[in-house]
Write an enzyme that holds these catalytic residues in place. Structure first.
Site, PDB file in Angstrom:
ATOM      1  N   PRO A 298     -14.852  -5.999   2.040  1.00 36.63           N
ATOM      2  CA  PRO A 298     -15.929  -6.609   2.782  1.00 36.63           C
ATOM      3  C   PRO A 298     -17.312  -6.074   2.106  1.00 36.63           C
ATOM      4  O   PRO A 298     -18.531  -6.877   2.642  1.00 36.63           O
ATOM      5  CB  PRO A 298     -15.934  -6.300   4.224  1.00 36.63           C
ATOM      6  CG  PRO A 298     -14.686  -4.945   4.201  1.00 36.63           C
ATOM      7  CD  PRO A 298     -14.038  -5.236   2.672  1.00 36.63           C
TER       8      PRO A 298
ATOM      9  N   TYR B  87       0.822  -1.200   0.115  1.00 35.67           N
ATOM     10  CA  TYR B  87       0.329   0.015   0.100  1.00 35.67           C
ATOM     11  C   TYR B  87       0.969   1.269   0.035  1.00 35.67           C
ATOM     12  O   TYR B  87       1.483   1.801   0.999  1.00 35.67           O
ATOM     13  CB  TYR B  87      -0.797   0.133   1.289  1.00 35.67           C
ATOM     14  CG  TYR B  87      -1.805  -1.255   1.326  1.00 35.67           C
ATOM     15  CD1 TYR B  87      -1.931  -2.135   0.242  1.00 35.67           C
ATOM     16  CD2 TYR B  87      -2.358  -1.665   2.443  1.00 35.67           C
ATOM     17  CE1 TYR B  87      -2.745  -3.206   0.419  1.00 35.67           C
ATOM     18  CE2 TYR B  87      -3.154  -2.797   2.588  1.00 35.67           C
ATOM     19  CZ  TYR B  87      -3.486  -3.518   1.704  1.00 35.67           C
ATOM     20  OH  TYR B  87      -4.443  -4.699   1.813  1.00 35.67           O
TER      21      TYR B  87
ATOM     22  N   GLY C 258     -18.330  -1.141  -2.396  1.00 36.82           N
ATOM     23  CA  GLY C 258     -19.086  -0.126  -1.366  1.00 36.82           C
ATOM     24  C   GLY C 258     -20.701  -0.069  -1.691  1.00 36.82           C
ATOM     25  O   GLY C 258     -21.612   0.650  -1.109  1.00 36.82           O
TER      26      GLY C 258
END
Length: 276
Positions: free
Chosen positions: A204, A57, A208
């Site tokens: 998860p 990242y 979105g």
């Protein structure tokens, strides 16, 4: 439905199940940096005790930012990071890097950036297909035995790969793509449940949104006076006690919305409608 609010990673590190994924904290400008620092600090203010990052990242920039925002860290905060990938200027922009000597270097680099003497949860970002699995995990096991790593995790593995890894070293966590709409890794989740291994779903919430089940999710969100994103996260928390969602965002408002999900209580009927 009432789900447990905490989980002990590796039977030792007690964290709030709803954590924070730091991937979207990208300090590309001074203004971005100020915003990203505020998001990281607000996450901890709101009770997050598990933050997920990785060398990939920003090639270390994300880890640097978390240290700037949060060091010295609260005693109950677990920062999990990932190694096993190196930056390249060709192809996809990255390559596998699972050679034992390289993994050692990557762990030392992560400790320096994060200002840590020990990384509580160190995850192998990808298994290197060109390096024997016992060599990769053996290097991490040695680092654990030396005290540089607390617990070892994996990312993007199959159930068979998880079983092979557990024959080499104790595995405390698995981080695979998983959400209400994408349950490809259900067998891996089942294996984690059986062994008491933390399952950290990345992405998860599908992009979105709630995708093809948008109408069902929207109806339940209205019934609960919640948002669709909160419903999707609440479903994960209800689905398995070993799931530790780590939704990411670069917005304080979105962060607060995400972390409100563990106050959303699905009824059994609502859970069944979503599960399908």
């Amino acid at each position: 439905m009432t789900a447990p609010t905490t989980f002990r990673i590796g039977g030792e590190l007690e964290v709030r199940r709803l954590g924070f994924g730091a991937m979207h904290l990208r300090p590309e400008t001074a203004q971005d940096r100020t915003r990203c620092l505020a998001v990281a600090r607000r996450a901890v203010e709101l009770g997050v005790t598990l933050i997920d990052t990785a060398h990939m990242y920003g090639w270390g920039a994300n880890e640097d930012l978390l240290a700037e925002a949060l060091h010295p860290y609260p005693e109950d905060l677990v920062i999990a990071t990932k190694v096993g990938i190196r930056h390249t200027t060709s192809g996809e922009g990255w390559r596998h890097a699972g050679e034992p000597a390289d993994l050692r270097d990557q762990v030392d680099e992560a400790m320096l950036r994060l200002r840590l003497d020990r990384i509580d949860l160190l995850q192998l970002h990808r298994l290197d297909p060109d390096v024997p699995l016992p060599d990769q995990l053996g290097a991490l096991r040695d680092l654990r035995d030396e005290g540089k790593i607390g617990h070892i995790g994996l990312s993007e593995v199959t159930a068979a790969e998880l079983a092979d890894a557990r024959a080499v070293v104790d595995i405390a966590s698995v981080q695979n793509r998983y959400n209400l709409l994408d349950r490809e890794h259900e067998p891996v989740l089942a294996a984690c449940e059986e062994a008491g291994i933390a399952f950290l779903p990345w992405r998860p919430v599908a992009a979105g949104q709630s995708g093809g089940r948008s109408s069902e999710v929207a109806e339940i969100a209205k019934e609960l006076d919640a948002t669709p994103t909160q419903v999707a996260l609440a479903w994960l928390l209800a689905h398995s006690p070993v799931i530790l969602p780590i939704p990411g965002t670069g917005s304080v408002a979105h962060l607060e919305e995400n972390l409100g999900a563990d106050a959303v209580r699905l009824t059994q009927a609502q859970y069944d409608r979503l599960t399908g």
